[in-house]
Design a protein around this motif. Structure first.
Motif, PDB file in Angstrom:
ATOM      1  N   VAL A 278     -26.061  -4.594   2.516  1.00 49.50           N
ATOM      2  CA  VAL A 278     -25.505  -5.032   3.601  1.00 49.50           C
ATOM      3  C   VAL A 278     -25.667  -6.592   3.849  1.00 49.50           C
ATOM      4  O   VAL A 278     -26.610  -7.290   3.533  1.00 49.50           O
ATOM      5  N   ILE A 279     -24.690  -7.247   4.236  1.00 45.55           N
ATOM      6  CA  ILE A 279     -24.717  -8.600   4.780  1.00 45.55           C
ATOM      7  C   ILE A 279     -24.202  -8.662   6.059  1.00 45.55           C
ATOM      8  O   ILE A 279     -23.030  -8.455   6.508  1.00 45.55           O
ATOM      9  N   SER A 285     -29.737 -11.090  19.058  1.00 46.45           N
ATOM     10  CA  SER A 285     -30.754 -10.218  18.526  1.00 46.45           C
ATOM     11  C   SER A 285     -31.725 -10.622  17.614  1.00 46.45           C
ATOM     12  O   SER A 285     -31.345 -11.547  16.563  1.00 46.45           O
ATOM     13  N   GLY A 286     -32.871 -10.175  17.655  1.00 46.13           N
ATOM     14  CA  GLY A 286     -33.976 -10.607  16.591  1.00 46.13           C
ATOM     15  C   GLY A 286     -33.831  -9.807  15.243  1.00 46.13           C
ATOM     16  O   GLY A 286     -33.781  -8.534  15.339  1.00 46.13           O
ATOM     17  N   VAL A 287     -34.000 -10.581  14.059  1.00 42.28           N
ATOM     18  CA  VAL A 287     -33.631  -9.876  12.822  1.00 42.28           C
ATOM     19  C   VAL A 287     -34.752  -9.024  12.653  1.00 42.28           C
ATOM     20  O   VAL A 287     -34.798  -8.013  11.909  1.00 42.28           O
ATOM     21  N   PHE A 288     -35.962  -9.890  13.036  1.00 40.14           N
ATOM     22  CA  PHE A 288     -37.408  -9.041  12.736  1.00 40.14           C
ATOM     23  C   PHE A 288     -37.507  -7.871  13.541  1.00 40.14           C
ATOM     24  O   PHE A 288     -38.232  -7.143  13.262  1.00 40.14           O
ATOM     25  N   ASP A 289     -36.640  -7.567  14.725  1.00 35.36           N
ATOM     26  CA  ASP A 289     -36.581  -6.214  15.255  1.00 35.36           C
ATOM     27  C   ASP A 289     -35.694  -5.272  14.600  1.00 35.36           C
ATOM     28  O   ASP A 289     -35.875  -4.130  14.651  1.00 35.36           O
ATOM     29  N   TRP A 290     -34.388  -5.802  14.343  1.00 37.91           N
ATOM     30  CA  TRP A 290     -33.258  -5.018  14.227  1.00 37.91           C
ATOM     31  C   TRP A 290     -32.455  -5.277  12.661  1.00 37.91           C
ATOM     32  O   TRP A 290     -31.314  -4.727  12.598  1.00 37.91           O
ATOM     33  N   GLY A 291     -33.279  -5.768  11.967  1.00 37.72           N
ATOM     34  CA  GLY A 291     -32.465  -6.351  10.580  1.00 37.72           C
ATOM     35  C   GLY A 291     -32.154  -4.888   9.954  1.00 37.72           C
ATOM     36  O   GLY A 291     -32.906  -3.884  10.072  1.00 37.72           O
ATOM     37  N   TRP A 293     -32.715  -1.954   7.567  1.00 36.92           N
ATOM     38  CA  TRP A 293     -34.142  -1.695   7.041  1.00 36.92           C
ATOM     39  C   TRP A 293     -33.839  -1.578   5.515  1.00 36.92           C
ATOM     40  O   TRP A 293     -32.989  -0.854   4.910  1.00 36.92           O
ATOM     41  N   PRO A 294     -34.793  -2.187   4.765  1.00 34.86           N
ATOM     42  CA  PRO A 294     -34.590  -1.986   3.174  1.00 34.86           C
ATOM     43  C   PRO A 294     -35.610  -0.768   2.672  1.00 34.86           C
ATOM     44  O   PRO A 294     -37.046  -0.744   2.690  1.00 34.86           O
ATOM     45  N   ASN A 295     -35.035   0.286   2.497  1.00 35.11           N
ATOM     46  CA  ASN A 295     -35.637   1.604   2.117  1.00 35.11           C
ATOM     47  C   ASN A 295     -36.487   1.481   0.980  1.00 35.11           C
ATOM     48  O   ASN A 295     -36.211   0.480  -0.117  1.00 35.11           O
ATOM     49  N   GLY A 296     -37.707   1.998   0.876  1.00 35.91           N
ATOM     50  CA  GLY A 296     -38.633   1.728  -0.145  1.00 35.91           C
ATOM     51  C   GLY A 296     -39.703   0.979   0.461  1.00 35.91           C
ATOM     52  O   GLY A 296     -40.736   0.592  -0.291  1.00 35.91           O
ATOM     53  N   TRP A 297     -39.566   0.140   1.581  1.00 39.31           N
ATOM     54  CA  TRP A 297     -40.620  -0.758   2.173  1.00 39.31           C
ATOM     55  C   TRP A 297     -41.866   0.049   2.376  1.00 39.31           C
ATOM     56  O   TRP A 297     -41.629   1.059   2.880  1.00 39.31           O
ATOM     57  N   MET A 298     -42.981  -0.617   2.091  1.00 38.11           N
ATOM     58  CA  MET A 298     -44.542   0.283   2.080  1.00 38.11           C
ATOM     59  C   MET A 298     -45.320  -0.370   2.853  1.00 38.11           C
ATOM     60  O   MET A 298     -46.369   0.291   2.835  1.00 38.11           O
ATOM     61  N   GLN A 299     -45.055  -1.636   3.445  1.00 34.85           N
ATOM     62  CA  GLN A 299     -46.047  -2.088   4.097  1.00 34.85           C
ATOM     63  C   GLN A 299     -46.119  -1.819   5.746  1.00 34.85           C
ATOM     64  O   GLN A 299     -45.122  -2.480   6.397  1.00 34.85           O
ATOM     65  N   MET A 300     -46.971  -1.050   6.495  1.00 35.48           N
ATOM     66  CA  MET A 300     -46.729  -0.880   7.670  1.00 35.48           C
ATOM     67  C   MET A 300     -47.133  -2.296   8.790  1.00 35.48           C
ATOM     68  O   MET A 300     -46.820  -2.183   9.855  1.00 35.48           O
ATOM     69  N   ASP A 301     -47.989  -3.026   8.022  1.00 37.29           N
ATOM     70  CA  ASP A 301     -48.331  -4.173   8.636  1.00 37.29           C
ATOM     71  C   ASP A 301     -47.600  -5.518   8.563  1.00 37.29           C
ATOM     72  O   ASP A 301     -48.115  -6.511   8.690  1.00 37.29           O
ATOM     73  N   GLU A 302     -46.501  -5.379   7.702  1.00 36.20           N
ATOM     74  CA  GLU A 302     -45.949  -6.577   7.246  1.00 36.20           C
ATOM     75  C   GLU A 302     -44.238  -6.228   7.687  1.00 36.20           C
ATOM     76  O   GLU A 302     -43.790  -5.136   7.359  1.00 36.20           O
ATOM     77  N   ASN A 303     -43.695  -7.295   8.131  1.00 38.14           N
ATOM     78  CA  ASN A 303     -42.128  -7.250   8.584  1.00 38.14           C
ATOM     79  C   ASN A 303     -41.485  -7.479   7.283  1.00 38.14           C
ATOM     80  O   ASN A 303     -41.631  -8.517   6.745  1.00 38.14           O
ATOM     81  N   ILE A 311     -31.473 -17.478   7.179  1.00 39.12           N
ATOM     82  CA  ILE A 311     -31.054 -16.639   6.275  1.00 39.12           C
ATOM     83  C   ILE A 311     -32.127 -15.955   5.469  1.00 39.12           C
ATOM     84  O   ILE A 311     -32.997 -16.489   5.093  1.00 39.12           O
ATOM     85  N   GLN A 312     -32.151 -14.760   5.824  1.00 40.13           N
ATOM     86  CA  GLN A 312     -33.134 -13.875   5.242  1.00 40.13           C
ATOM     87  C   GLN A 312     -32.777 -12.715   4.196  1.00 40.13           C
ATOM     88  O   GLN A 312     -31.523 -12.051   4.608  1.00 40.13           O
ATOM     89  N   GLN A 313     -33.549 -12.410   3.220  1.00 40.97           N
ATOM     90  CA  GLN A 313     -33.123 -11.273   2.353  1.00 40.97           C
ATOM     91  C   GLN A 313     -34.404 -10.291   2.227  1.00 40.97           C
ATOM     92  O   GLN A 313     -35.529 -10.698   2.217  1.00 40.97           O
ATOM     93  N   SER A 314     -34.026  -8.973   2.143  1.00 43.14           N
ATOM     94  CA  SER A 314     -35.036  -8.160   2.035  1.00 43.14           C
ATOM     95  C   SER A 314     -34.573  -6.811   1.353  1.00 43.14           C
ATOM     96  O   SER A 314     -33.529  -6.331   1.895  1.00 43.14           O
ATOM     97  N   GLY A 315     -34.978  -6.679   0.051  1.00 41.38           N
ATOM     98  CA  GLY A 315     -34.484  -5.516  -0.747  1.00 41.38           C
ATOM     99  C   GLY A 315     -32.925  -6.054  -1.054  1.00 41.38           C
ATOM    100  O   GLY A 315     -32.681  -7.382  -1.487  1.00 41.38           O
ATOM    101  N   MET A 316     -32.079  -5.200  -0.837  1.00 45.02           N
ATOM    102  CA  MET A 316     -30.640  -5.383  -1.387  1.00 45.02           C
ATOM    103  C   MET A 316     -29.870  -6.097   0.083  1.00 45.02           C
ATOM    104  O   MET A 316     -28.586  -6.267  -0.150  1.00 45.02           O
TER     105      MET A 316
END
Length: 364
Positions: A278-279, A285-291, A293-303, A311-316
């Motif tokens: 996704v691009i 809107s806040g990306v930190f709320d609504w970006g 979702w990078p499937n496979g993320w494993m951290q419950m306490d990290e955004n 510009i932010q990248q998370s996973g793909m």
């Protein structure tokens, strides 16, 4: 229970996947607003999806009340052990109490009305700070399980996918040229980019990068009109599927595409849920709320999207948002105008550089 819009409902799906890993294998039922159920139907870890009764045109109040009472009776007959209300409103808390569930989990404010306190047995105060909506939802089941390998998933049938392929071919796709799914419209126009800039970007994708662009929007008059205006400013001929696809088919289209490009919207979340890169353009809107979702993320306490903006990248996935003191503001446009300057002044050159980077990484 989630009584919000379609994208919000989709982002509750990791709760079902997490609960399915419990040793007693609970049967998970979701209760949602009518029109949003397709976000969850077909999920292998969801036993059933119920929808709230809605008042029909011309229906008398007493008839509607009787249908609501019958619905409550149906809920109670299922003998739920736990109810989980994922929103802050009264309706979910009341229905959780009416369900007869002994454990009732839900959000309460620190200073709460006395009667709302009686409806919840396990109250949660919403976590403060920048935490993604997926993580906020999962917070509610931490007393049951701590999720890992957090997956948002969306499910459709082979028939849905075949129907999309047929529509694409009817629109002119040769079945070989790489597709990009472009969804330039949101039901909230203050989340949309300029029509002329979107048209120029579509032309760039087709002329310079040799993609075939498939355009979508909801079967809504305002959205179709906006999409038509974008197409009228294109020098190329993108495939127009606007208003022609169901929600399931929209997700299926994303699986056929090598990339999704568009605005902050439910189809953006659907594309991420089927693991299509996704691009996405973000404004108020806040990306930190609504970006996405990078499937496979494993951290419950990290955004996965920790920054305020930029510009932010998370996973793909990549999100694009202007760096401003006021971004994100969470408002419906600047000074109530329903137009967002942070989006309208976002240059096409910035977007092209991101698209070139994607192209070089994935096509060469």
């Amino acid at each position: 229970m989630k009584f919000r819009n379609i994208g919000d409902v989709l982002l509750t799906s990791p709760m079902a996947s997490a609960l399915a890993t419990l040793s007693d294998k609970p049967e998970v039922t979701f209760l949602v607003k009518k029109g949003t159920e397709e976000m969850l139907t077909g999920h292998p870890d969801i036993h059933s999806v119920l929808t709230l009764p809605e008042k029909k045109n011309g229906e008398k109040k007493i008839a509607f009340l009787l249908r609501q009472l019958a619905f409550i009776k149906t809920i109670r007959s299922q003998h739920f052990d736990i109810s989980i209300n994922t929103t802050e409103g009264d309706r979910g808390l009341i229905l959780g109490w009416l369900s007869g569930a002994k454990r009732r989990i839900g959000y309460l404010k620190k200073q709460e009305k006395w009667w709302r306190k009686q409806l919840v047995t396990e109250p949660y105060t919403e976590r403060q700070g920048k935490f993604h909506t997926v993580l906020r939802n999962l917070d509610l089941i931490r007393s049951l399980i701590t999720p890992t390998d957090i997956q948002v998933s969306f499910h459709f049938t082979a028939q849905d996918k075949q129907a999309v392929i047929e529509k694409l071919k009817q629109a002119g796709w040769d079945g070989k040229q790489p597709l990009i799914h472009v969804h330039p419209v949101s039901r909230w126009f203050f989340k949309c980019w300029r029509d002329d800039y979107m048209a120029q970007t579509i032309d760039y994708l087709q002329n310079k990068l040799n993609y075939c662009v498939a355009l979508t929007c909801a079967p809504d008059t305002r959205e179709i009109t906006k999409l038509t205006n974008i197409i009228s400013q294109c020098q190329t001929s993108p495939l127009n599927l606007g208003g022609q696809l169901t929600l399931k088919q929209t997700g299926a289209l994303s699986t056929l595409a090598c990339c999704f490009f568009g605005v902050d919207s439910a189809p953006m979340h659907m594309a991420a849920a089927v693991n299509t890169p996704v691009i996405a353009l973000f404004g108020p809107s806040g990306v930190f709320d609504w970006g996405p979702w990078p499937n496979g993320w494993m951290q419950m306490d990290e955004n996965p999207y920790p920054a305020q903006n930029g510009i932010q990248q998370s996973g793909m996935h990549t999100t694009i948002q202007q760096i401003r003191e006021c971004t994100p503001c969470g408002k419906d446009g600047c000074q109530g105008s329903k137009r967002s300057d942070c989006l309208e002044t976002l240059s096409t050159e910035t977007i092209k550089q991101i698209l070139i980077k994607y192209h070089k990484t994935h096509r060469t």
